[in-house]
Design a protein around this motif. Structure first.
Motif, short mmCIF file in Angstrom:
data_model
loop_
_atom_site.label_atom_id
_atom_site.label_comp_id
_atom_site.label_asym_id
_atom_site.label_seq_id
_atom_site.Cartn_x
_atom_site.Cartn_y
_atom_site.Cartn_z
N ALA A 112 3.50 -5.58 9.02
CA ALA A 112 3.42 -5.96 10.21
C ALA A 112 5.07 -5.48 10.65
O ALA A 112 5.36 -5.10 11.73
CB ALA A 112 3.09 -7.39 10.68
N GLY A 116 6.55 -2.89 13.10
CA GLY A 116 7.14 -3.54 14.26
C GLY A 116 8.40 -3.29 14.45
O GLY A 116 9.15 -4.27 15.25
N ASP A 177 1.96 -11.07 16.72
CA ASP A 177 1.15 -9.97 16.40
C ASP A 177 -0.39 -10.33 16.47
O ASP A 177 -0.58 -11.62 16.30
CB ASP A 177 1.22 -9.49 14.97
CG ASP A 177 0.95 -8.13 14.68
OD1 ASP A 177 0.33 -7.37 15.37
OD2 ASP A 177 1.24 -7.59 13.42
N SER A 257 -2.95 -5.60 10.46
CA SER A 257 -2.22 -6.05 11.73
C SER A 257 -2.22 -4.97 12.76
O SER A 257 -2.14 -3.81 12.67
CB SER A 257 -1.00 -6.44 11.32
OG SER A 257 -0.17 -5.16 11.13
N SER A 259 0.17 -4.44 14.94
CA SER A 259 1.23 -3.55 14.89
C SER A 259 1.11 -2.27 14.06
O SER A 259 1.73 -1.33 14.48
CB SER A 259 2.45 -4.33 14.66
OG SER A 259 2.51 -5.03 13.05
#
Length: 317
Positions: A112, A116, A177, A257, A259
């Motif tokens: 993530a 991200g 997230d 995830s 992201s």
């Protein structure tokens, strides 16, 4: 078996100047040109070369119109490039330390964090810290946190939970997230995912993270809430590359995830499936050891926060 002292005795007679001069000779191609570059006479250059060949115990070049390296010469060139490169790098790092700067940052991140804003943060950070090497390692959050204790890692990006509140640790939240459901080009639903929902995928082949990981725990809780706890994956993997390969080659549905799903979707590699209720993943945070913090590390943390915040903002019209 060769005794170690015998195997390295010849190297004790080598000097850094020997290695530097040898690389100049190989690049120049002639003793005359090499002597000129080194500000010495040709006879002195010839004497130096003979001395060096006596040290290693074998000819290093074949003399002619242009010198050619012998097999031993190629080995010595490899040594010279490696040793002089290490000396130059260590010199830069020592200079940085003398000025109160950190020459290298080791950063660990879960998927993530990588999706991200971490790449953007590294790029922005190095615009102001061009001499700092950033080494990035991915893996499960628990494994990465251990690197903070051993100083193998300077900072770790992962999910904010009890692990990030251990004594001696500091953290800053980067973004919130969620868990996403995705398909790849191997899916029979590829290209028409907009009309699909969770219920349409219940009987598909699923790829999920292993049991016990945060993504899997949240996904299992969602399945219970949807009265679909009977759903079990056909494959489990903690490797993003393996999940992506399965979704690309086979008719699967994946879990990752949000992201990472958004990032992969932006590259045309995955498509997200809309679901009625969001599956919470948790706040993504950067964690570091308080006693090991440096000004350089805190500049990097500021870049992470700035670029994670930019990711959360909607694009300008």
């Amino acid at each position: 078996m060769i005794d170690r002292s015998q195997a390295t005795s010849w190297a004790r007679r080598l000097k850094v100047r020997h290695l530097e001069s040898f690389l100049v000779l190989e690049e120049a191609g002639t003793l005359t040109e090499a002597a000129a570059r080194l500000h010495m006479t040709q006879s002195a250059m010839s004497h130096w070369l003979a001395e060096m060949e006596a040290v290693v115990g074998t000819p290093l070049v074949v003399r002619g119109r242009r010198v050619q390296l012998t097999p031993a010469g190629h080995l010595l060139k490899r040594l010279a490039v490696g040793v002089l490169g290490d000396i130059a790098r260590t010199g830069r790092e020592m200079h940085a330390v003398a000025e109160g700067r950190v020459p290298r940052l080791n950063v660990g991140s879960v998927w993530a964090g990588i999706a991200g804003g971490l790449p953007e943060a590294v790029s922005a950070f190095q615009q102001d810290h061009a001499d700092v090497l950033v080494s990035i390692h991915d893996g499960p959050f628990d494994n990465l946190l251990g690197g903070l204790e051993t100083r193998a890692l300077d900072a770790v990006i992962g999910v904010l939970d009890a692990r990030a509140h251990r004594p001696g640790l500091e953290h800053r939240v980067l973004f919130e997230d969620r868990v996403a459901i995705v398909i790849g080009q191997g899916s029979r639903h590829w290209g028409r995912s907009a009309g699909l929902g969770f219920a349409d995928l219940l009987h598909e082949n699923w790829v999920m993270p292993p049991g016990g990981t945060l993504t899997r725990i949240q996904m299992d809780a969602f399945l219970i809430a949807q009265e679909a706890s009977w759903l079990v994956p056909k494959a489990e993997t903690a490797s993003l590359a393996m999940m992506q390969a399965l979704l690309h080659k086979g008719d699967y549905v994946g879990v990752c995830s949000e992201s990472m799903a958004d990032y992969m979707a932006s590259l045309g590699l995955l498509q997200k499936i809309s679901i009625d209720a969001g599956i919470r993943f948790g706040p993504i945070t950067v964690v570091w050891k308080r006693e090991h913090a440096s000004a350089t590390l805190m500049d990097f943390v500021d870049c992470l926060v700035a670029h994670a915040s930019a990711r959360q903002r909607p694009p300008a019209p």
